[in-house]
Scaffold this motif. Structure first.
Motif, mmCIF file in Angstrom:
data_model
loop_
_atom_site.group_PDB
_atom_site.id
_atom_site.type_symbol
_atom_site.label_atom_id
_atom_site.label_comp_id
_atom_site.label_asym_id
_atom_site.label_seq_id
_atom_site.Cartn_x
_atom_site.Cartn_y
_atom_site.Cartn_z
ATOM 1 N N GLU A 349 -22.953 50.086 16.623
ATOM 2 C CA GLU A 349 -22.336 48.888 17.190
ATOM 3 C C GLU A 349 -21.393 48.300 16.151
ATOM 4 O OE1 GLU A 349 -22.450 47.240 20.097
ATOM 5 O OE2 GLU A 349 -23.659 48.817 21.018
ATOM 6 N N ILE A 350 -20.196 47.939 16.592
ATOM 7 C CA ILE A 350 -19.196 47.419 15.672
ATOM 8 C C ILE A 350 -19.131 45.901 15.810
ATOM 9 C CG2 ILE A 350 -16.755 47.511 15.034
ATOM 10 C CD1 ILE A 350 -18.124 50.221 14.777
ATOM 11 N N THR A 351 -19.251 45.188 14.699
ATOM 12 C CA THR A 351 -19.192 43.728 14.772
ATOM 13 C C THR A 351 -17.856 43.172 14.294
ATOM 14 O OG1 THR A 351 -20.211 43.644 12.604
ATOM 15 C CG2 THR A 351 -21.666 43.391 14.493
ATOM 16 N N VAL A 352 -17.014 44.042 13.750
ATOM 17 C CA VAL A 352 -15.689 43.604 13.283
ATOM 18 C C VAL A 352 -14.873 43.138 14.488
ATOM 19 C CG1 VAL A 352 -13.531 44.473 12.286
ATOM 20 C CG2 VAL A 352 -15.714 45.163 11.319
ATOM 21 N N PRO A 353 -14.155 42.002 14.362
ATOM 22 C CA PRO A 353 -13.342 41.556 15.502
ATOM 23 C C PRO A 353 -12.125 42.452 15.719
ATOM 24 C CG PRO A 353 -12.970 40.143 13.611
ATOM 25 C CD PRO A 353 -14.082 41.076 13.231
ATOM 26 N N ALA A 354 -11.583 42.390 16.942
ATOM 27 C CA ALA A 354 -10.400 43.197 17.257
ATOM 28 C C ALA A 354 -9.238 42.809 16.340
ATOM 29 C CB ALA A 354 -10.019 43.012 18.717
ATOM 30 N N PHE A 355 -9.017 41.506 16.210
ATOM 31 C CA PHE A 355 -8.020 41.011 15.259
ATOM 32 C C PHE A 355 -8.745 40.106 14.272
ATOM 33 C CE2 PHE A 355 -5.534 41.933 19.012
ATOM 34 C CZ PHE A 355 -4.414 42.563 18.476
ATOM 35 N N VAL A 426 -13.883 54.114 12.335
ATOM 36 C CA VAL A 426 -15.179 53.726 12.889
ATOM 37 C C VAL A 426 -16.219 53.632 11.770
ATOM 38 C CG1 VAL A 426 -17.088 54.521 14.338
ATOM 39 C CG2 VAL A 426 -14.751 54.627 15.192
ATOM 40 N N ALA A 427 -16.203 54.612 10.872
ATOM 41 C CA ALA A 427 -17.184 54.588 9.778
ATOM 42 C C ALA A 427 -16.988 53.350 8.916
ATOM 43 C CB ALA A 427 -17.056 55.859 8.933
ATOM 44 N N ALA A 428 -15.738 52.995 8.654
ATOM 45 C CA ALA A 428 -15.469 51.864 7.765
ATOM 46 C C ALA A 428 -15.835 50.537 8.420
ATOM 47 C CB ALA A 428 -14.001 51.859 7.353
ATOM 48 N N ILE A 429 -15.622 50.418 9.730
ATOM 49 C CA ILE A 429 -15.909 49.129 10.364
ATOM 50 C C ILE A 429 -17.345 49.036 10.838
ATOM 51 C CG2 ILE A 429 -13.528 48.650 11.031
ATOM 52 C CD1 ILE A 429 -14.126 49.683 13.770
ATOM 53 N N SER A 430 -18.119 50.095 10.631
ATOM 54 C CA SER A 430 -19.523 49.990 11.021
ATOM 55 C C SER A 430 -20.328 49.255 9.948
ATOM 56 C CB SER A 430 -20.116 51.376 11.283
ATOM 57 O OG SER A 430 -20.234 52.070 10.062
ATOM 58 N N ILE A 431 -19.724 49.023 8.778
ATOM 59 C CA ILE A 431 -20.466 48.266 7.760
ATOM 60 C C ILE A 431 -20.140 46.785 7.894
ATOM 61 C CG2 ILE A 431 -20.510 50.206 6.162
ATOM 62 C CD1 ILE A 431 -18.400 48.808 4.503
ATOM 63 N N ASP A 432 -20.979 45.954 7.306
ATOM 64 C CA ASP A 432 -20.839 44.510 7.374
ATOM 65 C C ASP A 432 -19.481 44.081 6.813
ATOM 66 O OD1 ASP A 432 -22.261 41.768 7.554
ATOM 67 O OD2 ASP A 432 -21.370 41.825 5.547
ATOM 68 N N ARG A 433 -18.842 43.123 7.500
ATOM 69 C CA ARG A 433 -17.513 42.703 7.085
ATOM 70 C C ARG A 433 -17.497 42.069 5.704
ATOM 71 N NH1 ARG A 433 -13.168 39.523 9.853
ATOM 72 N NH2 ARG A 433 -14.761 38.102 10.598
ATOM 73 N N LEU A 460 -13.813 32.679 2.115
ATOM 74 C CA LEU A 460 -12.682 33.103 2.942
ATOM 75 C C LEU A 460 -12.740 32.482 4.331
ATOM 76 C CD1 LEU A 460 -12.558 36.929 2.105
ATOM 77 C CD2 LEU A 460 -10.901 35.204 1.419
ATOM 78 N N GLY A 461 -13.931 32.033 4.719
ATOM 79 C CA GLY A 461 -14.081 31.429 6.043
ATOM 80 C C GLY A 461 -13.968 32.423 7.175
ATOM 81 N N LEU A 462 -14.530 33.638 6.981
ATOM 82 C CA LEU A 462 -14.491 34.648 8.040
ATOM 83 C C LEU A 462 -15.591 34.359 9.057
ATOM 84 C CD1 LEU A 462 -14.217 37.759 5.709
ATOM 85 C CD2 LEU A 462 -12.347 36.624 6.905
ATOM 86 N N ALA A 463 -15.276 34.549 10.332
ATOM 87 C CA ALA A 463 -16.252 34.288 11.384
ATOM 88 C C ALA A 463 -17.467 35.210 11.226
ATOM 89 C CB ALA A 463 -15.605 34.500 12.752
ATOM 90 N N ASN A 464 -18.629 34.663 11.413
ATOM 91 C CA ASN A 464 -19.890 35.416 11.378
ATOM 92 C C ASN A 464 -20.124 36.164 10.062
ATOM 93 O OD1 ASN A 464 -20.408 34.702 14.061
ATOM 94 N ND2 ASN A 464 -19.147 36.426 14.777
ATOM 95 N N VAL A 465 -19.547 35.690 8.973
ATOM 96 C CA VAL A 465 -19.796 36.353 7.695
ATOM 97 C C VAL A 465 -20.458 35.367 6.764
ATOM 98 C CG1 VAL A 465 -18.738 37.305 5.630
ATOM 99 C CG2 VAL A 465 -17.912 38.010 7.870
ATOM 100 N N SER A 466 -21.660 35.696 6.330
ATOM 101 C CA SER A 466 -22.232 34.945 5.215
ATOM 102 C C SER A 466 -22.939 35.975 4.356
ATOM 103 C CB SER A 466 -23.157 33.837 5.702
ATOM 104 O OG SER A 466 -24.400 34.349 6.082
ATOM 105 N N LEU A 467 -22.380 36.167 3.187
ATOM 106 C CA LEU A 467 -22.817 37.251 2.319
ATOM 107 C C LEU A 467 -23.664 36.678 1.196
ATOM 108 C CD1 LEU A 467 -22.336 40.317 1.925
ATOM 109 C CD2 LEU A 467 -20.462 39.728 0.408
#
Lengths: 768, 63
Positions: A349-355, A426-433, A460-467
């Motif tokens: 499942e990919i969680t990266v946004p389209a844009f 696909v492989a690159a965007i399957s990891i956490d943003r 950076l204020g990215l949506a759904n990212v808290s690292l």
């Protein structure tokens, strides 16, 4: 044009075929070397309900997949839609668009012998089974490029990259490969440089040659930079990649002296040793001495690669390059099949946004510049790669069995590479943003530690990212590395993504470290082979050019000349590599766009040559086929170059950056932006100047080539055609099907040929 | 089982073709077909000649 009273005098396909009929009339004792045109037409145009149904299903599935990717905005999107969207589009493009190119622009004629037939020598010119040649050609064009660009471009979200990879390959990349291959085949396998010289004259030809040489240098340098970034401070990686050298030497000696010709056998042995090197690397990196001895900083590794590059390029081919080639072909096919199976089975499942948030900005941390034009140069290989023109002219055309097969091998082969790029994406965007940005931003931004990196990513204020720092530390531990922060260059990110997918498929989390280093290993293997081969080709081009003034240099066997030219070429790319490694701004971030620009300027050159050739053939109505991708590539690369040269934004413009740092130095500042010392600031001033000058040289040379091609094209348009430089047509005395699966009519004709007594027909090329 | 063996042999043959491992076989076939009077190169000579010619006519690998 007005001299012609009516259209029937135009040298169109039917007339040419009719005129050539006497020369190409086949031997009456043999079956025909081509399908009858009417039979083929009937087969191609005969639409049975089953056929219509099949294409309807493919179209609907592809359409649905694109809707899922582009329009449906859920929390996640499944990776399988990427596979369906791309593969269905490839099928449709292959069946319909490449057919248009074949039918109206290239007009292959299977009654004409290919160079592999009329120049057959059993060595360079050998008729090769189309399916074997497809694999061979694919292995020659696909390397680390399609695995790296899409990863870096993922900064902007998945959709821009996906659309460009798929649409770009269909309308540009595969078209270029197909046209260049076909034109080179009609010219006895001539190289792109020779064709440019023939079609564009001295000025255009020379500009194309110099541009190719410079582009080769920059491409080798930046590929080497990717390896350096992947191996820096990684004892495991350094050990296992380093071991490929003794393994290749062993294979070389084995093939030369012990069991000559046992290529399959030695490749299997090499593969086993390679796996042992990866596993052994884990143990070595765990020991104290191993960690100390193989823990090298990036500058040391860069010097190592420079020294390696020189030695590898002057050593005989049999000792290092040939065995490395076998290994990397072996790995290439294995890895790509494995990755495809894993993605289809695991369906992440990919969680990266389209844009992403950076799609509309020009100061992204991974690569700088706005979506247009920089996305289109960041992803070069996989969508449109000029380098392929060098492969598609030369080796492959000398092996093609029948003219009609160029569509399958040239166009189809490039579609396959595009699919590799999609899988890398696909492989690159399957990891956490969050992890993605922590890995791909330069250390100047992330600070280099897990704490500072996590803090920076969260800011950076990215949506759904808290690292959290723990996640970064844990991921590094999982893949057997001390850190993953600021491992830019694409390769490590792909390796983490691949490890993440593969461990769900085989081996579980305990295998993650193995899969990570497996991925690093094969990328390094591809790149080091490209570095070695690229240096050799560049050296020969230089020797050849100097040879025009000092004839002695043309002698390939004259050692001092070969060594001197190799040293010059290695020094050239080595300087760019060191510049990238020590760049306070981050290296990949500033240099990768230059790689893409260089690669696509080469594509523009290749397409310009194709345009001029097509115009000379007199097929004006379909000149848009090479003209559209040429216009796009020219606009993208020239705009990108102008941004890099003239844009006042320091993050993008080389000279703007140069001026900003020079001004800061003049004002006596000791720290400016990401450069923390005076020495670093001076480095920025120097680097930006070199990069800027390179950009200017590239774009000027390319504009010269494109203009000369346009002049040649217009001349042909006015004259209603031009002298073509094709080899004279010779009748063919063999037959083979055009595509992957023979059609019923092709089967029938094959049966006729197979029924001939063995002595009467030429030896069949393949046994399938 | 027999079917499987045939398939496997086909796959190995395909991979050999892609790697170029069957080059000598093809050279011999060409040699016989061309009807040269001189004897063909031995396997060892052929592979030496092949790699040594690559020394003087290099081919790029893609990125």
């Amino acid at each position: 044009m007005d001299q012609r009273p009516d259209a029937t005098q135009r040298p169109d396909a039917t007339q040419m075929a009719g005129g050539a009929a006497d020369i190409l009339s086949h031997e009456p004792s043999l079956p025909p070397p081509a399908l009858d045109d009417d039979v083929r037409e009937a087969e191609e145009r005969g639409w049975t309900p089953a056929k219509i149904g099949l294409w309807a299903v493919i179209s609907l599935l592809g359409g649905l997949a694109w809707i899922m990717l582009a329009l449906v905005r859920g929390e996640t999107v499944n990776a399988i839609w990427f596979v369906f969207a791309s593969v269905c589009t490839y099928f449709i493009a292959y069946r319909f668009y490449s057919k248009v190119i074949e039918r109206y622009l290239l007009k292959p004629n299977d009654r004409r012998a290919t160079p592999a037939e009329y120049k057959a020598d059993g060595k360079d010119f050998v008729r090769t089974d189309r399916n074997v040649l497809f694999g061979h050609h694919f292995a020659a064009i696909a390397g680390a490029g399609p695995l790296v660009g899409p990863v870096i471009a993922a900064q902007m979200g998945y959709l821009p990259g996906t659309i460009w990879i798929v649409v770009g390959v269909v309308l540009a990349g595969a078209v270029q490969d197909y046209l260049v291959m076909f034109f080179s085949m009609r010219r006895g396998g001539r190289s792109l440089g020779q064709m440019a010289r023939e079609e564009l004259g001295v000025i255009g030809g020379t500009a194309a040659l110099v541009a190719t040489l410079l582009i080769m240098i920059i491409i080798v340098a930046i590929l080497a930079l990717v390896v350096v970034n992947a191996l820096g401070e990684s004892p495991w990686g350094v050990f296992s990649v380093g071991m490929t050298i003794p393994i290749a030497l062993f294979m070389g000696v084995y093939l030369r002296f012990i069991r000559p010709g046992k290529v399959m056998e030695v490749s299997l042995i090499g593969f086993v040793l390679l796996m042992a090197a990866i596993i052994g690397g884990g143990f070595v990196a765990d020991t104290e001495w191993g960690a100390a001895f193989f823990h090298l900083d990036r500058v040391t590794i860069a010097w190592g690669i420079i020294v390696y590059g020189f030695i590898a390029a002057v050593l005989p081919v049999w000792l290092l390059l040939a065995p490395r080639d076998y290994l990397s072909t072996f790995m290439k096919i294995g890895v790509i099949v494995m990755l495809a199976v894993a993605i289809v089975v695991v369906r992440p499942e990919i969680t990266v946004p389209a844009f992403s948030e950076f799609a509309g900005k020009e100061n992204g941390p991974v690569f700088s510049g706005a979506l247009f034009p920089f996305l289109f140069v960041t992803i070069a290989c996989g969508a449109l790669s000029g380098f392929h023109a060098l492969i598609s002219s030369g080796t492959t055309p000398k092996l093609i069995e029948k003219e009609r097969q160029t569509r399958f091998i040239g166009y189809g082969g490039m579609l396959m590479e595009s699919f590799v790029a999609i899988m890398a994406l696909v492989a690159a965007i399957s990891i956490d943003r969050g992890i993605y940005f922590a890995m791909n931003a330069p250390a100047a931004l992330t600070g280099g530690t897990v704490e500072t990196a996590a803090q920076w990513v969260n800011s950076l204020g990215l949506a759904n990212v808290s690292l959290t720092p723990d996640v970064l530390a844990q991921t590094a531990k999982d893949v057997g590395e001390s850190t993953i922060v600021s491992r830019s260059g694409g390769a490590p990110t792909l390796a983490v993504g691949l490890a993440h997918i593969m461990q769900q498929f085989i081996g579980g989390p305990a295998m993650m470290a193995f899969w990570y280093h497996f991925a690093i290993m094969f990328e390094a293997l591809f790149i080091l082979t490209a570095v070695d081969a690229g240096t050799r080709v560049a050296r020969f081009m230089l020797q050849d050019s100097i040879g025009n003034f000092v004839p002695k240099f043309k002698e390939a066997s004259w050692r001092p000349g070969a060594w001197l030219c190799t040293a010059v070429m290695v020094a050239a790319w080595g300087a760019v590599l060191l510049m990238g490694v020590t760049d306070p701004l981050g290296g990949i971030n500033t240099l990768f766009p230059l790689f893409g620009i260089a690669n696509q300027l080469l594509a523009a050159i290749a397409l310009a040559v194709c345009l001029a050739i097509a115009a000379k053939k007199g097929t004006f109505k379909f000149l848009w086929i090479p003209a559209v991708p040429l216009a796009f590539a020219a606009v993208v690369t020239i705009t990108a170059s102008f941004h890099k040269i003239f844009l006042p934004v320091p993050a993008v413009g080389y000279f703007a950056n140069n001026a900003a740092f020079a001004k800061a130095l003049a004002e006596g500042k000791t720290s400016f932006g990401t450069a923390k010392t005076v020495a670093a600031m001076e480095a920025v001033v120097r680097n930006t100047m070199i990069q800027g000058v390179l950009s200017v040289v590239f774009v000027v040379l390319s504009i010269v080539v494109i203009l000369t091609a346009l002049v040649a094209t217009v001349k042909s348009l006015r004259a209603g055609g031009g002298t073509d430089h094709e080899d004279p047509a010779k009748p063919s005395r063999v037959f083979a099907p055009a595509g992957l699966v023979p059609t019923p009519a092709e089967r029938e004709l094959m049966a006729e040929w197979n029924a001939l007594p063995a002595g009467k027909r030429l030896q069949q090329a393949g046994h399938h | 089982m027999r079917q499987f063996a045939v398939r496997l042999r086909g796959l190995v043959g395909y991979l050999e073709g892609v790697l170029g491992a069957d080059a000598y076989r093809k050279y011999l076939a060409h040699h016989h077909e061309a009807g040269h009077a001189f004897p063909p190169m031995t396997e060892r000579e052929f592979w030496r000649d092949r790699t040594d010619r690559q020394d003087t006519s290099p081919q790029g690998r893609c990125c």
